[in-house]
Design an enzyme around this catalytic site. Structure first.
Site, short mmCIF file in Angstrom:
data_model
loop_
_atom_site.label_atom_id
_atom_site.label_comp_id
_atom_site.label_asym_id
_atom_site.label_seq_id
_atom_site.Cartn_x
_atom_site.Cartn_y
_atom_site.Cartn_z
N SER A 183 0.84 -1.20 0.00
CA SER A 183 0.00 0.00 0.00
C SER A 183 0.87 1.25 0.00
O SER A 183 2.03 1.22 0.43
CB SER A 183 -0.92 0.02 1.23
N ASP A 184 0.33 2.35 -0.49
CA ASP A 184 1.00 3.64 -0.34
C ASP A 184 0.92 4.05 1.13
O ASP A 184 0.22 3.42 1.93
CB ASP A 184 0.35 4.68 -1.26
N THR A 185 1.61 5.12 1.48
CA THR A 185 1.69 5.53 2.88
C THR A 185 0.36 6.10 3.38
O THR A 185 -0.08 7.14 2.91
CB THR A 185 2.79 6.59 3.06
N GLY A 186 -0.27 5.39 4.30
CA GLY A 186 -1.37 5.96 5.04
C GLY A 186 -2.80 5.76 4.59
O GLY A 186 -3.68 6.49 5.06
N PRO A 187 -3.13 4.80 3.74
CA PRO A 187 -4.55 4.65 3.34
C PRO A 187 -5.44 4.17 4.48
O PRO A 187 -6.65 4.40 4.45
CB PRO A 187 -4.49 3.62 2.21
#
Length: 678
Positions: A380-384
């Site tokens: 995942s990208d940072t912070g979803p």
């Protein structure tokens, strides 16, 4: 695979000594663990039980080793293994608001970094988020083994710190090594905000990604990736949070600087060479594992707004070209990319659930896994989960983890505290069998990279490798190849006859609101004048003006959600000043493109000589202008003829397909021998 294992077991029983003579000893790196011996061969006793476990036996197939280690891991160890978060060196205050700039050293930062505010939307978080754990606590208590390094320091400190981290991991119960990732460290960029690029570093300096695409030199692109991989691995960086396979079809999108342009075929070719250069044909002990992003293509954002922010949460496909944006990811998969990162965006598309791509089962499971056959890591990208839960805002944190795991995410970026992910499993919302699927993929990457045998680096080799002169010679060629000659109507170039040149760079970095920004104009008189040019400091004394414009919208993370204007005057360029230069005498206008700028404010008939740069050096520019190096670059995207054209473009359609759109088209670029374009 099973047959191979049975044959190995047979040798390990009877005739182990003769078998050992035929097997080449693996290069082992260790600090505190005991070494076990079988015949003439050595192995690391990572779990300290005084016997050789299958996962410690480097002779065995990777899947056998993974299965053995997985069976020995506790649930808590598995859950910690599924987080990748920022790690900080001693004196490193990355992401820490208003912190004093410390002197970075190779020790650990033992401070937890708690964030009560969403750093992107600037709104309070429902629950404060731990974005970085104190290093020892993160490794020994939280069982973290995936880290993102943000610090920009020298090779010696990076290598020493990496060895310190791996020694700490080795001392843990199972001795599982860490893997350290980074954003790009080899490019000249305007927006080097944390999370996008580390910017100018001690590593070899190359053009920005757009400039790499402008070269149209796939061989040199591969050489770049091979060189960068040597530099990265020498300091212990074995995972890249890069590169962007996104397409620059929406000219207002604020992340275009990190792309390879608007054309899916060119981007596919670039991504292929990048992946093969960093990883090799398959992951090995010299590889840097790539994380190709942002699936299924972050370019077609509504209004060009970015989905880091709630005002930019949607992607859309008004031109019906969703598949066009997937094409570069197919190239990455075929090249063997180790990981793929979905973007935050929620799709405005009737065929998909309107939730962020990390939660989107149709995108990850149905498209990426099943249709495209990707078997690697979904990162995942940072912070979803905590900060950008687009489309699932009403769900609790554990419900968000449940939905993302159901969609197929293996590695969650941003948070350092595993408590709520662990709670998701303990509540029965996700089975341990599902967790094991992700751990299997994550362990496989580490084994293939050779980290279980030797995660340590030679500090002296790192210092000699990073940014060495031979590497930079290759990069200097790339700088020159990346420059594009767009217009030479007055045949002013090349400057082969001795001329007096007034050389001005215009770059307003900006200041705080209601304060006067520093003077954006700098006048250059190179000390080492290698060109047939006399540089003057007074424009009135010049035969020719040379003005290098570096427009900037202020950076992605300064966004306020207002409509995005690509005009030069809206991007920190004083057009009256530029027009005065153009109208006074023959002027060479050079524009550094991080977006497809609209230049109609200065293009009024007198701007007869225009070049494009995408992150290059002064020496490279002067070589091209003087004819020492002839221009060969081609535009990686189309530039809109007006702001109206930019506003009316279809976000998923490349500019060269848009009628009446382009001032300069994708592929435009002159040279000094052939005045025709393309």
């Amino acid at each position: 695979m099973r047959l191979t294992y049975l044959i190995i077991l047979m040798f390990m029983g009877a005739g182990a000594d003769s078998f050992a003579q035929k097997v080449k000893q693996a290069n082992l790196g260790y600090r505190s663990v005991k070494i076990l011996k079988e015949g003439n061969l050595e192995f690391k006793d990572l779990n300290k039980n005084n016997k050789l476990d299958k996962y410690e036996d480097w002779r065995l197939p990777v899947d056998v080793r993974v299965k053995d280690l997985l069976a020995q891991m506790t649930l808590e160890e598995k859950i910690g293994f599924m987080l990748i978060s920022t790690t900080r060196l001693a004196g490193d205050n990355s992401f820490q608001a208003n912190a004093p700039r410390g002197e970075i050293s190779s020790g650990f930062n033992e401070e937890d970094l708690m964030q009560p505010i969403n750093m992107f939307t600037r709104k309070p978080l429902p629950v404060p988020m731990m974005s970085a754990a104190g290093t020892t606590k993160g490794v020994m208590v939280y069982n973290l083994r995936h880290f993102i390094l943000r610090a920009n320091t020298n090779a010696k400190i990076l290598a020493e710190w990496s060895n310190n981290l791996q020694a700490l991991c080795e001392s843990s119960r199972l001795g599982i090594p860490a893997i350290v990732a980074s954003n790009p460290r080899n490019h000249i960029t305007v927006d080097a905000a944390i999370g996008l690029s580390v910017g100018t570093t001690v590593f070899s300096r190359w053009p920005g990604e757009l400039g790499m695409a402008a070269m149209r030199d796939l061989k040199l692109t591969r050489e770049f990736a091979e060189i960068a991989a040597k530099e990265w691995s020498s300091v212990g960086l074995r995972k890249g949070y890069m590169y962007m396979a996104d397409l620059a079809t929406e000219p207002r999108w604020q992340r275009i600087e990190g792309t390879f342009g608007e054309d899916a075929d060119l981007a596919s070719n670039m991504i292929r060479e990048i992946v093969l250069g960093f990883q090799g044909p398959k992951l090995n002990r010299n590889s840097v594992a790539m994380t190709t992003k942002h699936f299924p293509g972050g370019g077609p954002q509504v209004g060009g707004q970015d989905s880091h922010f709630d005002w930019g949460k949607y992607a859309h496909y008004p031109g019906g070209m969703f598949d066009y944006h997937v094409k570069p990811f197919i190239a990455a998969i075929k090249a063997g990319t180790s990981s793929i990162m979905p973007y935050y965006s929620a799709p405005k598309d009737k065929n998909m659930e309107e939730v962020g791509f990390s939660y989107n089962k149709a995108v990850i499971q149905d498209l990426l896994r099943k249709k495209l056959g990707f078997n690697g890591i979904i990162n995942s990208d940072t912070g979803p989960i905590d900060m950008m839960p687009w489309g699932v805002e009403s769900l609790t944190i554990v419900q968000r983890y449940q939905k993302a795991l159901d969609a197929g995410v293996d590695l969650f970026s941003g948070g350092a505290d595993p408590a709520l992910l662990l709670e998701t499993v303990k509540q029965g919302l996700v089975s341990e069998a599902r967790i094991n699927e992700s751990i299997t993929r994550l362990l496989k990457e580490k084994f293939e990279l050779g980290l279980f045998e030797n995660p340590f680096v030679d500090v002296d080799v790192a210092v000699k490798t990073v940014g060495n002169a031979e590497f930079q010679k290759k990069a200097d060629i790339a700088f020159r190849k990346s420059i594009v000659l767009l217009r030479n109507d007055a045949q002013l170039l090349p400057l082969t006859q001795k001329k007096k040149v007034y050389f001005e760079t215009y770059y307003e970095r900006g200041g705080a609101p209601n304060t006067q920004a520093p003077n954006p104009v700098s006048v250059s008189v190179p000390k080492d004048n290698k060109w047939n040019i006399e540089f003057v400091t007074n424009k009135d004394d010049a035969d020719v003006n040379l003005v290098w414009l570096i427009p900037t919208g202020g950076g992605l993370f300064s966004s306020q959600g207002k409509p995005i204007d690509l005009s030069l005057s809206k991007n920190k360029i004083n057009v009256a000043h530029v027009n005065a230069l153009i109208n006074a005498k023959p002027t060479i206008v050079v524009i550094n493109y991080t977006n497809p700028w609209v230049i109609d404010e200065i293009d009024k008939g007198n701007a007869k000589t225009i070049l494009a740069t995408f992150g290059t050096t002064q020496d490279a520019l002067l070589d091209v202008i003087s004819g020492v190096f002839g221009p060969v670059g081609k535009m990686p995207f189309s530039t809109p003829v007006s702001q109206k054209a930019a506003d009316e473009n279809k976000s998923d359609v490349p500019g060269f397909m848009e009628p009446n759109y382009a001032l300069f088209k994708f592929g435009d670029g002159l040279n000094y021998n052939k005045p025709n374009r393309k």
